[in-house]
Design a protein around this motif. Structure first.
Motif, mmCIF file in Angstrom:
data_model
loop_
_atom_site.group_PDB
_atom_site.id
_atom_site.type_symbol
_atom_site.label_atom_id
_atom_site.label_comp_id
_atom_site.label_asym_id
_atom_site.label_seq_id
_atom_site.Cartn_x
_atom_site.Cartn_y
_atom_site.Cartn_z
ATOM 1 N N VAL A 1 -1.111 -1.147 5.419
ATOM 2 C CA VAL A 1 -1.190 0.392 4.688
ATOM 3 C C VAL A 1 -0.369 -0.089 3.095
ATOM 4 N N LEU A 2 0.625 -1.822 3.192
ATOM 5 C CA LEU A 2 0.967 -1.968 1.969
ATOM 6 C C LEU A 2 -0.253 -2.300 0.795
ATOM 7 N N GLU A 3 -1.060 -3.280 1.703
ATOM 8 C CA GLU A 3 -1.827 -4.141 1.059
ATOM 9 C C GLU A 3 -3.313 -3.356 0.847
ATOM 10 N N ALA A 4 -3.577 -2.626 1.449
ATOM 11 C CA ALA A 4 -5.071 -1.863 1.781
ATOM 12 C C ALA A 4 -4.654 -1.144 1.697
ATOM 13 N N PRO A 5 -4.084 0.128 0.680
ATOM 14 C CA PRO A 5 -4.188 1.814 0.555
ATOM 15 C C PRO A 5 -4.790 2.510 1.971
ATOM 16 N N ILE A 6 -5.884 2.453 0.738
ATOM 17 C CA ILE A 6 -7.178 3.232 1.097
ATOM 18 C C ILE A 6 -8.180 3.552 3.134
ATOM 19 N N LEU A 7 -7.404 1.647 3.045
ATOM 20 C CA LEU A 7 -7.374 2.288 4.680
ATOM 21 C C LEU A 7 -6.764 2.665 5.695
ATOM 22 N N GLY A 8 -5.419 3.464 4.960
ATOM 23 C CA GLY A 8 -4.160 3.813 5.590
ATOM 24 C C GLY A 8 -5.138 5.191 5.799
ATOM 25 N N TYR A 9 -5.587 5.501 4.784
ATOM 26 C CA TYR A 9 -6.153 7.293 4.799
ATOM 27 C C TYR A 9 -6.783 7.788 5.361
ATOM 28 N N CYS A 10 -7.584 6.844 6.282
ATOM 29 C CA CYS A 10 -8.286 7.273 7.431
ATOM 30 C C CYS A 10 -7.613 7.993 8.929
ATOM 31 N N ILE A 11 -6.569 7.533 8.788
ATOM 32 C CA ILE A 11 -5.300 7.999 10.027
ATOM 33 C C ILE A 11 -4.256 8.682 9.284
ATOM 34 N N PRO A 12 -5.087 10.185 9.505
ATOM 35 C CA PRO A 12 -3.518 11.215 8.528
ATOM 36 C C PRO A 12 -2.103 10.835 8.751
ATOM 37 N N GLN A 13 -1.685 10.485 10.342
ATOM 38 C CA GLN A 13 -0.019 10.117 10.254
ATOM 39 C C GLN A 13 0.181 8.807 9.253
ATOM 40 N N LEU A 14 -0.517 8.606 8.079
ATOM 41 C CA LEU A 14 -0.031 6.816 7.766
ATOM 42 C C LEU A 14 -0.201 7.345 6.592
ATOM 43 N N GLU A 15 -0.620 8.759 5.743
ATOM 44 C CA GLU A 15 0.226 9.173 4.679
ATOM 45 C C GLU A 15 1.557 9.611 4.457
ATOM 46 N N PHE A 16 2.077 9.712 4.870
ATOM 47 C CA PHE A 16 3.779 10.133 4.497
ATOM 48 C C PHE A 16 4.050 7.980 4.009
ATOM 49 N N ILE A 17 2.964 7.473 4.724
ATOM 50 C CA ILE A 17 3.700 5.844 4.747
ATOM 51 C C ILE A 17 3.140 5.550 3.398
ATOM 52 N N ILE A 18 1.913 5.686 3.000
ATOM 53 C CA ILE A 18 0.980 5.566 2.205
ATOM 54 C C ILE A 18 2.183 6.110 0.633
ATOM 55 N N LYS A 19 2.141 7.118 0.291
ATOM 56 C CA LYS A 19 3.129 7.514 -0.132
ATOM 57 C C LYS A 19 4.123 6.907 -0.648
ATOM 58 N N LEU A 20 5.558 6.157 0.387
ATOM 59 C CA LEU A 20 6.148 5.282 0.495
ATOM 60 C C LEU A 20 6.040 4.460 -0.281
ATOM 61 N N THR A 21 4.573 3.795 0.404
ATOM 62 C CA THR A 21 4.750 2.408 -0.753
ATOM 63 C C THR A 21 3.763 2.235 -1.610
ATOM 64 N N THR A 22 3.960 3.188 -2.487
ATOM 65 C CA THR A 22 2.092 2.844 -3.771
ATOM 66 C C THR A 22 2.793 2.628 -4.463
ATOM 67 N N HIS A 23 4.866 2.452 -4.646
ATOM 68 C CA HIS A 23 5.131 2.007 -5.340
ATOM 69 C C HIS A 23 5.884 1.120 -6.161
ATOM 70 N N VAL A 24 5.690 -0.379 -3.686
ATOM 71 C CA VAL A 24 6.036 -1.008 -4.207
ATOM 72 C C VAL A 24 5.299 -2.579 -5.006
ATOM 73 N N LYS A 25 6.406 -2.708 -5.232
ATOM 74 C CA LYS A 25 6.468 -4.160 -6.659
ATOM 75 C C LYS A 25 6.176 -5.467 -5.479
ATOM 76 N N ASN A 26 5.809 -6.225 -6.728
ATOM 77 C CA ASN A 26 5.441 -7.876 -5.671
ATOM 78 C C ASN A 26 6.311 -8.482 -5.756
ATOM 79 N N TRP A 27 7.611 -8.448 -6.389
ATOM 80 C CA TRP A 27 9.467 -8.769 -5.834
ATOM 81 C C TRP A 27 10.042 -8.222 -4.556
ATOM 82 N N MET A 28 9.396 -7.026 -4.033
ATOM 83 C CA MET A 28 9.946 -6.315 -2.857
ATOM 84 C C MET A 28 8.942 -6.670 -1.863
ATOM 85 N N ARG A 29 7.437 -7.200 -1.764
ATOM 86 C CA ARG A 29 6.521 -7.701 -0.682
ATOM 87 C C ARG A 29 7.208 -8.944 -0.466
#
Length: 182
Positions: free
Chosen positions: A68-96
């Motif tokens: 979900v962090l690296e390819a959020p488009i793949l996470g949209y297939c699973i509705p339960q992951l939408e919350f995690i996708i919204k949380l992880t869209t603004h994750v910076k490189n230094w956080m990873r």
């Protein structure tokens, strides 16, 4: 950062390469998590079967989060992951760069087997790649040096060319004067 100073960055191609390799690492980590969950007594180098099953389950969970962090488009297939996708869209490189080695340490503390070493080694290499992306292109100062010293060397070249033209004119006059005196 100063107002007129630009941040040197690697560009979109390195970001896409990091995301693509992160997606591949997530799939490999998922497969290695499945293999680690299968209780084969000879496959563990350190740790008992119970902790290795727990490490395998953690690898499965972290591989889905990594995907979900690296390819959020793949996470949209699973509705339960939408919350995690919204949380992880603004994750910076230094956080990873900080989070991935922590995952490596936690999983390797639970179980050391061939599959965990492969998956966590790849995840650590991904963290190193994000470290390189985080520090940016700090060693590339050629543009600054060219901009700083171009005018000085250009002035020097112009002065040398003028001197050479003047000396050529003098030599022509000297040679022509010598030919006339004979």
């Amino acid at each position: 950062m100063a107002e007129g100073e630009k941040k040197k960055d690697y560009g979109w191609c390195c970001t896409v390469l990091a995301r693509g390799s992160g997606t591949i690492v997530a799939f490999i980590m998922f497969l290695c998590g499945i293999v680690t969950c299968i209780p084969i007594p000879t496959s563990t180098l350190h740790g008992n079967i119970g902790t290795c099953i727990g490490a395998g389950l953690l690898m499965l969970v972290f591989s889905v989060i990594l995907l979900v962090l690296e390819a959020p488009i793949l996470g949209y297939c699973i509705p339960q992951l939408e919350f995690i996708i919204k949380l992880t869209t603004h994750v910076k490189n230094w956080m990873r760069m900080i989070a991935y080695p922590i995952v490596v340490i936690v999983i390797l503390a639970l179980c050391v087997s061939i599959s965990t070493l492969i998956a966590q080694g790849l995840l650590f290499l991904l963290a190193v790649f994000y470290f390189v992306l985080t520090i940016g292109a700090k060693g590339d100062h050629t543009d600054e040096y060219v901009a700083k010293y171009h005018n000085k060397s250009g002035e020097i070249d112009m002065i040398l060319q003028e001197d050479m033209e003047d000396s050529d004119d003098e030599e022509i006059q000297i040679h022509s004067g010598a030919n006339q005196s004979k």
